[in-house]
Design a protein around this motif. Structure first.
Motif, mmCIF file in Angstrom:
data_model
loop_
_atom_site.group_PDB
_atom_site.id
_atom_site.type_symbol
_atom_site.label_atom_id
_atom_site.label_comp_id
_atom_site.label_asym_id
_atom_site.label_seq_id
_atom_site.Cartn_x
_atom_site.Cartn_y
_atom_site.Cartn_z
ATOM 1 N N GLN A 1 -0.710 11.733 6.170
ATOM 2 C CA GLN A 1 -0.713 10.295 5.884
ATOM 3 C C GLN A 1 -1.976 9.891 5.120
ATOM 4 O O GLN A 1 -1.910 9.143 4.142
ATOM 5 C CB GLN A 1 -0.634 9.490 7.185
ATOM 6 C CG GLN A 1 0.691 9.552 7.879
ATOM 7 C CD GLN A 1 1.726 8.744 7.163
ATOM 8 O OE1 GLN A 1 2.354 9.194 6.212
ATOM 9 N NE2 GLN A 1 1.926 7.529 7.605
ATOM 10 N N LYS B 1 -5.130 3.372 -1.804
ATOM 11 C CA LYS B 1 -5.154 2.180 -0.949
ATOM 12 C C LYS B 1 -5.227 2.617 0.504
ATOM 13 O O LYS B 1 -4.648 3.629 0.885
ATOM 14 C CB LYS B 1 -3.903 1.334 -1.171
ATOM 15 C CG LYS B 1 -3.824 0.761 -2.565
ATOM 16 C CD LYS B 1 -2.580 -0.078 -2.750
ATOM 17 C CE LYS B 1 -2.494 -0.547 -4.195
ATOM 18 N NZ LYS B 1 -1.200 -1.097 -4.502
ATOM 19 N N LYS B 2 -5.904 1.814 1.304
ATOM 20 C CA LYS B 2 -6.025 2.147 2.720
ATOM 21 C C LYS B 2 -4.700 1.888 3.441
ATOM 22 O O LYS B 2 -3.897 1.050 2.996
ATOM 23 C CB LYS B 2 -7.166 1.359 3.360
ATOM 24 C CG LYS B 2 -6.942 -0.138 3.408
ATOM 25 C CD LYS B 2 -8.141 -0.848 4.011
ATOM 26 C CE LYS B 2 -7.866 -2.342 4.040
ATOM 27 N NZ LYS B 2 -8.947 -3.088 4.637
ATOM 28 N N PRO B 3 -4.473 2.584 4.542
ATOM 29 C CA PRO B 3 -3.256 2.352 5.325
ATOM 30 C C PRO B 3 -3.185 0.907 5.839
ATOM 31 O O PRO B 3 -4.213 0.325 6.192
ATOM 32 C CB PRO B 3 -3.381 3.335 6.486
ATOM 33 C CG PRO B 3 -4.336 4.377 6.016
ATOM 34 C CD PRO B 3 -5.277 3.672 5.082
ATOM 35 N N HIS C 1 -2.459 8.349 1.343
ATOM 36 C CA HIS C 1 -3.161 7.106 1.011
ATOM 37 C C HIS C 1 -4.348 7.351 0.081
ATOM 38 O O HIS C 1 -4.697 6.480 -0.715
ATOM 39 C CB HIS C 1 -3.565 6.355 2.276
ATOM 40 C CG HIS C 1 -2.423 5.578 2.851
ATOM 41 N ND1 HIS C 1 -1.970 4.415 2.293
ATOM 42 C CD2 HIS C 1 -1.601 5.842 3.888
ATOM 43 C CE1 HIS C 1 -0.930 3.972 2.979
ATOM 44 N NE2 HIS C 1 -0.685 4.830 3.951
ATOM 45 N N GLU D 1 -2.656 7.437 -3.159
ATOM 46 C CA GLU D 1 -2.266 6.055 -3.485
ATOM 47 C C GLU D 1 -3.471 5.243 -3.940
ATOM 48 O O GLU D 1 -3.359 4.343 -4.765
ATOM 49 C CB GLU D 1 -1.627 5.401 -2.257
ATOM 50 C CG GLU D 1 -1.276 3.950 -2.404
ATOM 51 C CD GLU D 1 0.151 3.712 -2.837
ATOM 52 O OE1 GLU D 1 0.364 2.724 -3.560
ATOM 53 O OE2 GLU D 1 1.035 4.477 -2.459
ATOM 54 N N HIS E 1 5.175 9.905 3.377
ATOM 55 C CA HIS E 1 5.543 9.045 4.507
ATOM 56 C C HIS E 1 6.907 9.420 5.081
ATOM 57 O O HIS E 1 7.106 9.346 6.296
ATOM 58 C CB HIS E 1 5.509 7.571 4.094
ATOM 59 C CG HIS E 1 4.160 6.963 4.216
ATOM 60 N ND1 HIS E 1 3.076 7.389 3.473
ATOM 61 C CD2 HIS E 1 3.697 5.966 5.007
ATOM 62 C CE1 HIS E 1 2.017 6.675 3.797
ATOM 63 N NE2 HIS E 1 2.370 5.808 4.733
ATOM 64 N N SER F 1 0.820 -1.213 0.000
ATOM 65 C CA SER F 1 0.000 0.000 0.000
ATOM 66 C C SER F 1 0.857 1.269 0.000
ATOM 67 O O SER F 1 0.393 2.336 0.392
ATOM 68 C CB SER F 1 -0.958 0.003 1.195
ATOM 69 O OG SER F 1 -0.249 -0.041 2.403
ATOM 70 N N HIS F 2 2.105 1.107 -0.440
ATOM 71 C CA HIS F 2 3.030 2.237 -0.491
ATOM 72 C C HIS F 2 3.858 2.164 -1.773
ATOM 73 O O HIS F 2 5.082 2.095 -1.744
ATOM 74 C CB HIS F 2 3.938 2.242 0.738
ATOM 75 C CG HIS F 2 3.185 2.371 2.015
ATOM 76 N ND1 HIS F 2 2.664 1.284 2.678
ATOM 77 C CD2 HIS F 2 2.823 3.459 2.736
ATOM 78 C CE1 HIS F 2 2.032 1.701 3.757
ATOM 79 N NE2 HIS F 2 2.114 3.020 3.808
ATOM 80 N N ASN G 1 2.925 9.297 -2.226
ATOM 81 C CA ASN G 1 2.604 8.722 -0.923
ATOM 82 C C ASN G 1 3.883 8.368 -0.161
ATOM 83 O O ASN G 1 3.987 8.631 1.034
ATOM 84 C CB ASN G 1 1.713 7.484 -1.090
ATOM 85 C CG ASN G 1 1.197 6.959 0.231
ATOM 86 O OD1 ASN G 1 1.029 7.687 1.202
ATOM 87 N ND2 ASN G 1 0.932 5.666 0.277
#
Length: 185
Positions: A146, A155-157, A150, A153, A48, A38-39, A44
């Motif tokens: 953060q 996508k969820k964390p 996401h 991205e 981070h 997810s990164h 993103n």
């Protein structure tokens, strides 16, 4: 044992994989692979690199600011043993179980963050804003960053699936530094 890889490249987020003595990936590498899923987005990842250290710093500061009982035998060192000490001990132990080298590097980072928190505490004593207030603002803004990352991205964390990933994020960043320096973790 679970083995996560990037579907496009067949690797795990660029990490050089270390195998345990039984030929399986080490738990730390499995966590890094899962976290990397997810990164993948560059924006993103950049967010981070800024927000994860700020979250760790501010969380330490918030816990540091919780009143701790006076312990007479500590004398002038009262204030250095506090609730954050227990958080530090737990997290460094967890990191040590995953990778001693990463835990040593994280301990150096925590020492630097502790110095910053002590400076903020001194600023508070000199009439500046309260330590907890400064840390709360940093904490909220960093978490907002953060979640923006996401959202970008798509996508969820990772921590929404497993809270362990709240601890993995900081060492996931550190492992890239070690890789860049060709230091095995």
């Amino acid at each position: 044992m679970f083995m996560a890889t990037d579907k496009k490249s067949g690797n795990s987020g660029g990490a050089s994989q270390k195998l345990a003595s039984d030929g399986q990936k080490r738990p730390v590498d499995i966590y890094f692979d899962k976290y990397a899923e997810s990164h993948q987005n560059a924006t993103n990842k950049s967010i981070h690199w800024i927000c994860v250290p700020l979250i760790v710093f501010s969380l330490l500061g918030l816990v540091w600011a919780i009143p701790f009982p006076y312990i007479k035998f500590l004398g002038q060192y009262n204030g250095f043993l506090n609730w954050a000490s227990f958080l530090i001990a737990f997290s460094i132990y967890y990191y040590y179980k995953l990778s001693p080298v990463l835990s040593y590097l994280m301990l150096i980072v925590v020492f630097a963050f502790s110095y910053g928190i002590i400076e903020l505490d001194g600023w508070q004593k000199a009439g500046g804003p309260a330590l907890w207030q400064v840390c709360l603002v940093i904490f909220v803004l960093a978490w907002a960053g953060q979640f923006i990352g996401h959202k970008i991205e798509g996508k969820k964390p990772s921590f929404l699936d497993d809270l362990k990933f709240l601890l993995i994020g900081p060492v996931w960043l550190l492992h890239f530094i070690l890789k860049k320096l060709s230091i095995r973790y």
